[in-house]
Design an enzyme around this catalytic site. Structure first.
Site, PDB file in Angstrom:
ATOM      1  CD  GLN A   1      17.021  10.111  52.553  1.00 38.25           C
ATOM      2  OE1 GLN A   1      15.988   9.462  52.571  1.00 38.25           O
ATOM      3  NE2 GLN A   1      18.196   9.585  52.899  1.00 38.25           N
TER       4      GLN A   1
ATOM      5  CG  HIS B   1      14.922   5.948  55.069  1.00 36.83           C
ATOM      6  ND1 HIS B   1      15.254   4.775  55.690  1.00 36.83           N
ATOM      7  CD2 HIS B   1      16.075   6.399  54.516  1.00 36.83           C
ATOM      8  CE1 HIS B   1      16.553   4.526  55.535  1.00 36.83           C
ATOM      9  NE2 HIS B   1      17.067   5.514  54.817  1.00 36.83           N
TER      10      HIS B   1
ATOM     11  CD  GLU C   1      16.087  -6.409  50.649  1.00 37.67           C
ATOM     12  OE1 GLU C   1      16.553  -6.929  51.677  1.00 37.67           O
ATOM     13  OE2 GLU C   1      14.860  -6.191  50.490  1.00 37.67           O
TER      14      GLU C   1
ATOM     15  CE1 TYR D   1       8.909  -9.004  49.098  1.00 40.89           C
ATOM     16  CE2 TYR D   1       6.991  -8.109  50.197  1.00 40.89           C
ATOM     17  CZ  TYR D   1       7.550  -8.809  49.150  1.00 40.89           C
ATOM     18  OH  TYR D   1       6.743  -9.324  48.157  1.00 40.89           O
TER      19      TYR D   1
ATOM     20  CE1 TYR E   1      24.278   2.912  56.009  1.00 40.99           C
ATOM     21  CE2 TYR E   1      22.375   3.594  57.315  1.00 40.99           C
ATOM     22  CZ  TYR E   1      22.950   3.297  56.091  1.00 40.99           C
ATOM     23  OH  TYR E   1      22.194   3.385  54.948  1.00 40.99           O
TER      24      TYR E   1
END
Length: 395
Positions: free
Chosen positions: A103, A175, A268, A278, A289
């Site tokens: 990513q 991430h 979310e 949060y 997973y």
């Protein structure tokens, strides 16, 4: 503008290569089938294609212009002049070296709206990217420079300086989040810092993973942060307990929202407020997973629940709060592009309440979204050969 170099703003009257000749083809207008959402929402629009790009990741219009800046994950970028029938492409040099893989790579791009009247050789540009560390570590970083456009087909970034880094750098290639948003008064910059698939750091404020940080525009910690007396990076933190944030936007009331990926379920949309926790990885409305359960948000009233969530996931790319005139039925709503869902998802906003109101199938993974100067909606697809699409009202 009397020297030998001509600014791009004037030079756009010169012939340039079209997106078709640079990027593998252009499509004409095509009518999109009307799509009906969960509230019976039907909005007709036409789609025009404006070239293909190499793993495009983010799109932002340079304020006050029809120029769309598109970042590409491997570390390249293009500027697209969208003012004509055949949008023209400009290459960009002076980009940071990126750690490309998974990513990671070149990420978000952001400009200051207050510079909308400035010349194209004085624009401040902010970019996020994945940066290599020692050994097999890496992390997100944000830098800024000045976008200089001297000739018709090339721009460069000068005076580049890295002003913020995730701390610590860790192994893995996921991430990063690294979305950028400016406060409405442009006094502060907010950066989404993902937890890099490490989970626990999101609850440990001695690092800035799994947080949203609030900085001055030069990257220093902003006054008014909740932990000002603690050493960096804790003094950067605005909120924490986040997972992987791929959308970070202010609404027209000046409220900050984030859009983040859950695990297996539990995507979310959150109203982001100072010092709030949060919940990740303590709670989620999804499961791990491997199938092992995670306590639901309702089990921890001391932690902030999402305003709206999705199970099954929508795998969001990014979102905007639409404010244009081209689609008056969408004004004030959140428009989300979906990766796994391959859809544009409309969320009706009523203050701090949110309700999904429509989905529009595109049949391709959608990575990012922007509102153009005329109120049209621009979307980039994910992956190699991702197309740039313009949504215009159907005639």
């Amino acid at each position: 503008m009397t020297n030998a170099k001509t600014l791009l703003l004037a030079a756009f009257s010169l012939p340039l290569l079209t997106a078709a000749s640079c990027s593998g083809g252009m499509g004409g207008d095509s009518a999109a089938p009307a799509s009906t959402g969960s509230a019976g929402d039907t909005v007709p629009y036409t789609i025009s294609e404006h070239g293909t790009y190499d793993e495009p990741w983010a799109i932002a219009f340079i304020p006050g212009t029809d120029l769309a800046f598109i970042t590409e994950l491997p570390g390249t970028a293009r500027i697209v002049d969208t003012s004509g029938e055949n949008p023209r492409l400009v290459t960009v040099s002076g980009l940071p070296d990126v750690d490309y893989g998974g990513q990671g790579g070149l990420g978000d791009v952001a400009f200051l709206p207050s510079e909308s009247a400035d010349r194209l050789d004085t624009r401040t540009i902010y970019l996020s990217f994945a940066e290599a560390g020692s050994g097999d570590t890496r992390g997100a970083a944000v830098g800024r420079g000045t976008l200089k456009c001297y000739v018709a087909d090339e721009c460069t970034i000068e005076d580049w300086q890295v002003i913020w880094r995730q701390a610590p750098k860790v192994t893995g290639r996921g991430h990063y989040s690294h979305k950028i948003a400016f406060s409405p008064d442009e006094q502060n910059m907010f950066i989404a810092s993902g937890e890099r698939q490490k989970k626990d750091p999101a609850q440990d404020n001695t690092n800035n993973l799994g947080t949203i940080v609030r900085l001055n525009l030069d990257g220093t910690p902003a006054a008014g942060n909740p932990y000002p007396r603690l050493p960096a990076p804790t003094n950067q933190i605005w909120s924490y307990g986040h997972r992987n944030i791929l959308g970070l936007q202010f609404d027209d009331a000046g409220r900050l929202w984030d859009l983040e990926h859950g695990p297996a379920g539990g995507d979310e949309l959150n109203l982001v407020e100072v010092a709030n926790n949060y919940g990740w990885p303590l709670v989620s409305n999804g499961d791990n997973y491997n199938g092992s359960p995670i306590p639901d948000n309702d089990t921890r009233p001391d932690l902030v629940k999402p305003v709206i969530g999705w199970t099954p996931v929508i795998a969001p790319g990014d979102f905007i709060f639409y404010s244009g005139d081209a689609f008056p039925a969408w004004r004030g709503d959140a428009l989300i592009v979906g990766l796994k869902t391959e859809a544009l998802i409309r969320v009706a906003m009523d203050g701090t309440r949110a309700t999904e109101a429509g989905r529009y199938d595109f049949g391709k993974r959608l990575r990012d979204i922007a509102q153009g100067p005329d109120g049209a909606v621009w979307i980039i697809e994910d992956g190699e050969g991702g197309r740039l699409l313009k949504l215009s009202p159907a005639s």
